[in-house]
Design an enzyme around this catalytic site. Structure first.
Site, short mmCIF file in Angstrom:
data_model
loop_
_atom_site.label_atom_id
_atom_site.label_comp_id
_atom_site.label_asym_id
_atom_site.label_seq_id
_atom_site.Cartn_x
_atom_site.Cartn_y
_atom_site.Cartn_z
N LEU A 94 1.40 -1.13 -0.22
CA LEU A 94 -0.25 -0.09 0.07
C LEU A 94 0.93 1.25 -0.18
O LEU A 94 2.32 1.32 0.64
CB LEU A 94 -0.22 -0.07 1.15
CG LEU A 94 -2.24 -1.30 1.43
CD1 LEU A 94 -2.80 -1.13 2.63
CD2 LEU A 94 -2.83 -1.12 0.06
N ASP A 95 0.37 2.26 -1.08
CA ASP A 95 1.02 3.69 -0.71
C ASP A 95 1.62 4.37 0.56
O ASP A 95 0.56 3.46 1.78
CB ASP A 95 0.81 4.45 -1.61
CG ASP A 95 0.03 4.40 -2.71
OD1 ASP A 95 1.30 3.43 -3.32
OD2 ASP A 95 -0.64 5.05 -3.34
N LYS A 96 2.62 4.99 1.18
CA LYS A 96 2.47 5.19 2.76
C LYS A 96 1.32 6.21 3.03
O LYS A 96 1.41 5.59 3.99
CB LYS A 96 4.20 6.38 2.47
CG LYS A 96 4.04 6.86 3.40
CD LYS A 96 5.65 7.75 3.64
CE LYS A 96 5.03 9.12 2.96
NZ LYS A 96 6.25 9.65 3.19
N THR A 98 -1.79 5.74 2.17
CA THR A 98 -3.10 5.17 2.20
C THR A 98 -2.60 3.72 3.63
O THR A 98 -1.87 3.02 3.22
CB THR A 98 -3.27 3.94 0.70
OG1 THR A 98 -2.81 4.92 0.05
CG2 THR A 98 -4.49 3.20 0.50
N ARG A 194 -5.21 6.26 -8.06
CA ARG A 194 -5.15 7.69 -8.08
C ARG A 194 -5.02 8.21 -8.79
O ARG A 194 -5.50 9.78 -9.80
CB ARG A 194 -3.60 7.69 -6.92
CG ARG A 194 -4.31 7.48 -5.14
CD ARG A 194 -2.80 7.25 -4.77
NE ARG A 194 -2.11 8.24 -4.67
CZ ARG A 194 -0.49 8.37 -4.20
NH1 ARG A 194 0.16 7.72 -3.96
NH2 ARG A 194 0.23 9.34 -4.30
#
Length: 248
Positions: A94-96, A98, A194
């Site tokens: 997961l993105d930082k 998120t 995104r």
């Protein structure tokens, strides 16, 4: 009026080391004047007053002999989560900024089976996002995504040379010109949700790279709510910032 590097001013204000102050800024946890401080080494007024957001707790949703499901808080990278569970093998990232469901295998045999499911797009991945714009109908986005790296940072865009990517958006709630949406992805390209949402004119609130930065929001409002793999079904409760538009 005196100026100094932002991380030094923060360190002095908070009574912490310069390296810790720089880390907080790099994680996107520091605001000044309602805006996120983006560059730790940037010059700033020494009288600046900062606000620092605390990182949430890493929670274990479920584990057995094969799988570990984590509720990841925003502002921690996937690699930082992995370090907390050194005997487990990361299955998805997961993105930082998120939050939500992250999966780990507890053994190599299960890891191999799970990777096959991900590659075959047999894993159900459901997210929640707050976007800028009104969403009243279901939207299917089937556009290829190309990811490049610049100085170690990945960035993606819709491009015919990219890999296939499919995202389906379902309306949940509309408040003014903002919408809360459920997002289901069939693929898992870097920054897929995104990029896809921004491409169709529905940027995610708080997304400083692809979306719409907002003064009082210091993270991208994207949450991995539910993941299903094999007979497992995991869900992570939405953080409170996802309720903000429902109770205005």
């Amino acid at each position: 009026m005196a100026y100094d590097k932002a991380y030094k001013v923060l360190a002095k204000q908070e009574g912490i080391s310069n390296s810790k102050a720089k880390e907080l800024i790099d994680k996107g946890l520091v605001k000044a004047g309602g805006k996120k401080v983006m560059i730790a080494r940037g010059e700033i007024d020494t009288d600046t007053r900062f606000t620092v957001k605390e990182i949430g707790v890493v929670k274990v949703i479920f584990q057995d002999d094969d799988i570990l499901a984590i509720d990841k808080p925003a502002f921690l990278t996937s690699d930082e989560i992995a370090k907390k569970f050194p005997k487990a093998i990361m299955l998805n990232r997961l993105d930082k900024e998120t939050s939500g469901v992250m999966l780990f295998a507890k053994n190599e045999e299960f890891q191999k089976k799970a990777i096959k499911e991900f590659r075959a797009n047999n894993v159900y991945k459901e997210y929640v996002a707050i976007v800028d714009g009104k969403v009243i109908d279901e939207i299917e986005i089937d556009k290829p995504i190309l990811t490049t790296k610049d100085r170690g940072q990945a960035k993606s865009k819709v491009d015919k040379k990219g890999k296939p990517a499919k995202t389906t958006v379902y309306p949940m709630f509309v408040e003014g010109n903002k919408s809360k949406v459920k997002v289901v992805i069939d693929t898992g390209r870097t920054h897929q949700i995104r990029v896809h949402l921004n491409n169709i004119g529905l940027p995610i609130i708080g997304d400083t790279i692809y979306g719409k930065p907002v003064a009082n929001i210091n993270r991208v409002l994207l949450h991995s709510k539910r993941t299903k793999i094999f007979d497992y079904d995991f869900e992570a409760r939405e953080p409170r910032e996802f309720k903000v538009y429902e109770f205005n």
